[in-house]
Design an enzyme around this catalytic site. Structure first.
Site, PDB file in Angstrom:
ATOM      1  N   VAL A   1      -8.224  40.568   5.878  1.00  0.00           N
ATOM      2  CA  VAL A   1      -6.833  41.483   6.828  1.00  0.00           C
ATOM      3  C   VAL A   1      -6.261  42.980   5.733  1.00  0.00           C
ATOM      4  O   VAL A   1      -6.276  44.014   6.260  1.00  0.00           O
ATOM      5  CB  VAL A   1      -5.673  41.182   6.252  1.00  0.00           C
ATOM      6  CG1 VAL A   1      -5.365  39.647   6.682  1.00  0.00           C
ATOM      7  CG2 VAL A   1      -5.150  40.699   4.759  1.00  0.00           C
ATOM      8  N   SER A   2      -7.568  42.831   5.204  1.00  0.00           N
ATOM      9  CA  SER A   2      -7.940  44.528   4.942  1.00  0.00           C
ATOM     10  C   SER A   2      -9.249  44.395   4.052  1.00  0.00           C
ATOM     11  O   SER A   2     -10.034  43.237   3.391  1.00  0.00           O
ATOM     12  CB  SER A   2      -6.751  44.923   3.994  1.00  0.00           C
ATOM     13  OG  SER A   2      -7.357  45.631   3.160  1.00  0.00           O
ATOM     14  N   SER A   3      -9.970  45.449   4.001  1.00  0.00           N
ATOM     15  CA  SER A   3     -11.116  46.058   3.545  1.00  0.00           C
ATOM     16  C   SER A   3     -11.481  47.363   2.726  1.00  0.00           C
ATOM     17  O   SER A   3     -10.662  48.320   3.460  1.00  0.00           O
ATOM     18  CB  SER A   3     -12.104  45.700   4.285  1.00  0.00           C
ATOM     19  OG  SER A   3     -12.365  46.476   5.961  1.00  0.00           O
TER      20      SER A   3
END
Length: 328
Positions: free
Chosen positions: A93-95
């Site tokens: 969901v996030s990087s």
């Protein structure tokens, strides 16, 4: 030298080496962005990340008691690659984006002193910190849907003394209270350009956003019209959450197409861009007849509640409606 001093020295050395490598690779041609990357260490924003896929995810972190695992964490942080920083039910969901891609996007954003910038997708806060160094924190707004992400980004930024405007909210709605913006930088893949952004831009503003598997650079004329071409750079990002778009890298290749095109990234870009408007066979025939066009020959127009992609000419024979236009 104490243990903490040794670690600090290793981190500084790795950070300096990364800036040199990005410069040598041509990703940091602008001295102002080179200075920003030199001033903002990536490890502050990525104290941990995950490697592997599916059930094989492994968490690497800065405070691991195992020196070998800490060394792996450090090597990953200062490698020119994306890092998975937040998973939910095994899904990314996030990087933290690939530093060389971040550098090229920041240079392509073409900011000027005094520009008011909106970032869609706060992530770790690293990109916002680079913008703060270049423009000043008062001119930087970053938005993310997930409160955990914005709180984490705010903490990372504060460690280095940066306090931009960090907003928890739907990035597709922009941030009207901080408008008008001169630049909008998007770090998540879009199915369409949200119309709300145009109304929050000054005339002549630039929007740089991942679309299909490329980067579209739009110039905003007014609240109803924007147009521009794709850059040559490939780009794969986490999708804008809530948007009805397939995650990058999962589009696949329809059956019956020549096997050599499975690995042809340029054709896949066109295939995704024209999805729903052209049959894959039609896309292939056109791509071949037009000399296997590169990304730069494609563009997007947003006008009066409609959006379309095009090849060579926005009023030419090859135009296709973009996605589900009821979703924006």
């Amino acid at each position: 030298m104490g243990a903490h001093a040794e670690v600090r020295d290793v981190l500084q050395t790795a950070h300096a080496a990364q800036v040199r490598e990005l410069t040598a690779a041509g990703a940091l041609e602008d001295p102002a962005w080179r200075a920003a990357f030199a001033a903002v260490p990536r490890h502050v924003f990525v104290p941990y990340y995950w490697t592997g896929r599916g059930a094989g995810h492994e968490r690497l972190w800065a405070e691991d008691p195992d020196p070998a695992r800490r060394a792996r964490w450090l090597r990953g942080v200062y490698t020119d690659g994306p890092l998975a920083t937040r998973l939910r039910d095994g899904e990314l969901v996030s990087s933290s984006s690939q530093p060389s891609l971040m550098a090229r996007m920041l240079e392509d954003l073409d900011v000027r002193d005094g520009d008011n910038v909106l970032e869609i997708g706060a992530g770790t806060g690293y990109n916002a910190a680079l913008l703060c160094h270049r423009l000043g924190e008062d001119l930087v707004t970053t938005v993310d849907l997930d409160e955990e992400i914005t709180e984490s980004a705010r903490g990372h930024l504060a460690r280095l003394g940066y306090r931009p405007f960090v907003v928890t909210g739907d990035g597709a709605r922009g941030c009207p209270s901080r408008a008008p913006f001169d630049r909008i930088l998007v770090t998540c893949t879009l199915p369409l350009i949200p119309y709300a952004w145009l109304g929050q831009c000054r005339p002549g503003a630039r929007i740089l956003a991942p679309l299909s598997t490329g980067l579209i650079a739009l110039t905003v004329r007014d609240g109803t019209f924007a147009e521009g071409r794709f850059l040559h750079t490939p780009a794969y990002f986490v999708p804008l959450r809530g948007a009805r778009a397939a995650p990058p890298g999962t589009y696949g290749m329809p059956q019956g197409l020549p096997y050599d095109l499975v690995e042809n990234e340029r054709f896949q870009f066109m295939l995704v861009l024209t999805s729903g408007a052209l049959h894959p066979r039609e896309a292939l025939d056109l791509w071949r007849s037009e000399g296997r066009p590169t990304r730069e020959r494609f563009g997007v127009t947003v006008a009066d509640g409609r959006q379309w992609s095009w090849l060579d000419d926005p009023q030419g024979p090859y135009v296709w409606p973009l996605g589900d236009q009821e979703s924006v």
